[in-house]
Each structure stands twice: as C-alpha cells, then as structure tokens.
Design a protein around this motif. Sequence first.
Motif, PDB file in Angstrom:
ATOM      1  N   GLU A 193       6.924  53.775   5.211  1.00 14.14           N
ATOM      2  CA  GLU A 193       6.999  53.909   4.064  1.00 14.14           C
ATOM      3  C   GLU A 193       5.708  54.029   3.337  1.00 14.14           C
ATOM      4  OE1 GLU A 193       8.039  50.722   0.490  1.00 14.14           O
ATOM      5  OE2 GLU A 193       8.866  50.188   2.462  1.00 14.14           O
ATOM      6  N   ARG A 236       4.484  57.537   3.182  1.00  9.86           N
ATOM      7  CA  ARG A 236       4.850  58.411   2.277  1.00  9.86           C
ATOM      8  C   ARG A 236       4.293  58.205   0.888  1.00  9.86           C
ATOM      9  NH1 ARG A 236       9.159  57.438   5.825  1.00  9.86           N
ATOM     10  NH2 ARG A 236      10.219  55.875   4.266  1.00  9.86           N
ATOM     11  N   ARG A 237       4.584  56.819   0.766  1.00 12.63           N
ATOM     12  CA  ARG A 237       4.196  56.437  -0.809  1.00 12.63           C
ATOM     13  C   ARG A 237       2.698  56.949  -1.069  1.00 12.63           C
ATOM     14  NH1 ARG A 237       4.058  50.299  -2.455  1.00 12.63           N
ATOM     15  NH2 ARG A 237       2.969  50.348  -4.360  1.00 12.63           N
ATOM     16  N   ARG A 253       0.886  59.164   0.256  1.00 10.65           N
ATOM     17  CA  ARG A 253       0.594  60.480   0.843  1.00 10.65           C
ATOM     18  C   ARG A 253      -0.615  60.509   1.897  1.00 10.65           C
ATOM     19  NH1 ARG A 253       0.779  64.196  -4.810  1.00 10.65           N
ATOM     20  NH2 ARG A 253       2.768  63.060  -5.433  1.00 10.65           N
ATOM     21  N   ARG A 313      -1.910  61.702   5.498  1.00  8.45           N
ATOM     22  CA  ARG A 313      -1.380  62.420   6.313  1.00  8.45           C
ATOM     23  C   ARG A 313      -1.561  62.084   7.844  1.00  8.45           C
ATOM     24  NH1 ARG A 313      -3.811  68.310   4.091  1.00  8.45           N
ATOM     25  NH2 ARG A 313      -2.592  68.641   2.080  1.00  8.45           N
TER      26      ARG A 313
END
Length: 486
Positions: free
Chosen positions: A368, A371-372, A374, A376
Amino acid sequence: MLAARNITKRFGATVALDRVDFEAHPGEIHALIGENGAGKTTLMNVIAGRLRPDGGDAVLDGVALRVGSARAALTSGIAAVNQSPMLFERMTWEENLAFGGFASDRFELAAIAAEARKLAQGLGFAVPPARSTIEERSMAERVRVEVLRALSFKPRVLMLDEPTGVLGPNELAAFLELLRRLRAEGRIIVLITHKLAEALAVADRITVLRGGRVVARTSATQTNANELARAMIGDLPPKLTVAPQSVGNAIALAIRNVSLQRDGHRVLDQVSLSLRAGEIAGLAGVDGNGQSELVEVLAGVLRPDSGEVGGTEMGGAELTVIPENRDLVGLILDMTLWENLVLAQPLRDRTSHRGWLDRARARDLCAELLRRFRIRAPGPETQAGALSGGNRQRLAVARALASGPKVIVAHNICRGLDLAGAAEVHQTLANFAAGGGAVLLISSDLDELLETCGRLLVISSGRVRETDSGERSAEKLGMLMAGNWT
C-alpha cells in the motif's frame, strides 16, 4: 573521448538501462539528468567498472574498458564520487584517504593529511579535524573526503553523483568553480544531478535519461529548465499548494538552552527553539554546524550536557526523525522493504496480532505504501539496497509518515529526490501540518526552505537564531549561514 555504446543492464525483471549510448569529450562538463530510477547511477557504475553490463561496451580514448573491473577503470583514469559516500566509518578521514592516490611510500598519515589539506584549500573547503573518524563527520564532510580521494588519483574522467546535495550557497559556488577549473585542465567531467539550474549553469552538454533510455541530448544554450523537466518526468509537477499555516497554541516541540560538547568542541551552544502544532519551521545551515547533533538529541540518541527538550515524547511514537543518511542510519539495506517498514514501532504494532508479527499484513501495508508514495520497486520482498537512492529516500519518508507522529524532524529530506519526488514530499509535509502536525525541516537548500516553511531559523557554529521578514531571501540567509550575525 569517453564513449559508452549500447549499454544494457537488467536487475531481475527490471531493465535499468536499455541500449544506452553516451559520450563525453575532454575539456567538457557533461550533465546526466533524469528522475529517480532513470538509470543515471547504474550507467556511472557500469562505466566505473562496478557493475558488469548485460550488453554493450565502453571505451576511453579509443581503448576498450575492461567490463566489471573497478580497478581497471581507475587505472585507466576514471574516478567516481558516490551519492552515498563509500567510506570506512570507524577509520579516520586520513586513513580513508590513504586508500586513495596520495603519494606515501610508508603509509605516512601526516604526509597524506598535508597533501589532502593543500588540495582541499585549492578547492575552497577545509578538511575535518585531525584524527577524527568518518562516523563523527557530517554528510557534507564525507562527500568532501570522497571528492578528495577521487581527485587524488588525478583522473582523466571524474564522475560525480549528486555531489551538491549537502552544500550551502557559498560552498556551491566554489564547487561549481572547481568543476570549471577541472574542465579547463582538459578533464572529462560527468555531473549527475537533479538540480536543473546547476546543470544549466555549468554543463556544456546535457543528456536526459528516462526509464533507462536516452530521451534527449542537448546543450545548455539550446534548452531551459522547463524543457529539461518535461523530458525527465513528462508533465511538470503541480505547484506546491500550501494553505496558510494555522498555528495553534499547543507547543509540539520545545528546546531550551541545549548545549553539547564533542571532542572538546561545543557543537551545540545554548540552542533554544519551539515548534507549534500546524506549522513547518525551517532550520537553514551549512552542513557540519550542529544539525546532525541536534537531530540525534531530538531522537534520544545523544544526551545534551545541559538544557531541556520537551513538548512531546522524545524518541517515541509521537516524534519521528527522518535522518539525512538514509543508507547508514535510516535503512538496513540487506533487509526487505517490508522488514524496514516494521522497524518503526507503530508500524510493527499495526501489523502484529497478540504480540506476534503478521508477515502477510506487513507485506500488504508495504504494498500500500509503495503505491501511495510512488516507490519504484518490484514488491515488498525487494531488498532496500536494490532501490535507487531517491526511492530509498521515499521509503524512509513513507515509514515516517505512516507511523502517525505528531512531530516530524526531517534532515535534508529531499537530497537525491527528483523534481516530482521533491514536490510530492513537500506537499505531503504541507498536508501533515494542515492536519495539525508539526515539522522541523532542516536543510541547506534555501529554495526548499523558502518555498515550504513559515518561520525560518539559522544554525551556525552550533548557535541558532530566528530570522525576521527582512532576512527572508537567499542572499541574506546565505550570509547568516556563513556566520555573519549582527
């Protein structure tokens, strides 16, 4: 001429470099720019012999470089300065330089120190105190030692990875002038940077990497910062939207008359400052003026000789520190991403059941946050050391914010972040403050502080003072950072 042709490098399923061509000429400063994870450092490490490419080759003055051999690259005249200094922490700076190219048949540290001191004087900076260990020195001082070690080999090619991230305004001007002098001597200078103004100010040519590929080749006279930013990241990051800081009456952090001595020197001198809920206060200073020690006092690592720290639970769940040295202090690079996250007690509590860590829950939380923020990375099981420098920094920021603190102490938080990453972090801090949190942002980047902070303070020689509205400019702050107090 230095030429790399058709360089390809993969890390598992990730293609870090995809048939990259790059060349740089004697008497030239060539800037290599790109967002975090674009492949800049990987390309440097391939050319410097630290990584073996999966395809392609490199030549210097028509002679093929031996792939995967750092010794061969150094012997050929290629030296590199890393974004995260690669030094022996428990050894003195003189002992570290003894592994460089300073001439000493009998390992005479005094002779090495004298030669290094002379070189440093010509570069416009001072060496650390005699016989002090690297672990006692600031990030800026470590970078300077790396630069001295690289230049001691008298290289034909000098590659520098984000070398200016910890330099103050006065040091920056001297450093850029150093690069110009090295260029005038006929050397090849490769400057890896996120700072577009610096690239435009000093570089002859500029190459832009994006997603492991070359997307632009240009010169400083044929482009501008906006064009370079678009080539790096596509759409420009939105302008920081900071609501007027609604500062409450509650004191979130209070430091009163804190003093600290190290090795007979007073590194913190009667420091007093306060931080209120809802504000972002900035502390400007040239690295090595007591910032690191102040952060360690706030984190509970150091006990001051005198003075008081209060306002919240120091070192506990309510105060979180984001250290400047993410690789040495912030993260454990051999551990996975999710394991690094649960080093924070609040996140460990969130992912535990009846005292036992739930690994599946920890991995889900990690996914989570990837994704939140960003970040990589292939996934939660990725080792932290496999991430680019900028993505490691994002991970440290993500862990701090996800811990739910009331106070964040952030030290050079955007060092190594690209434009988009820095904008995201600044906006996140603004949102945190708008929600009632308090932030102490410690940085030598005046543009960052002027854009992000409400109140501004300055630290010099271990002393702290607050600035007034008439001193809120880069020029005046730079003078205060240099110790020009009235």
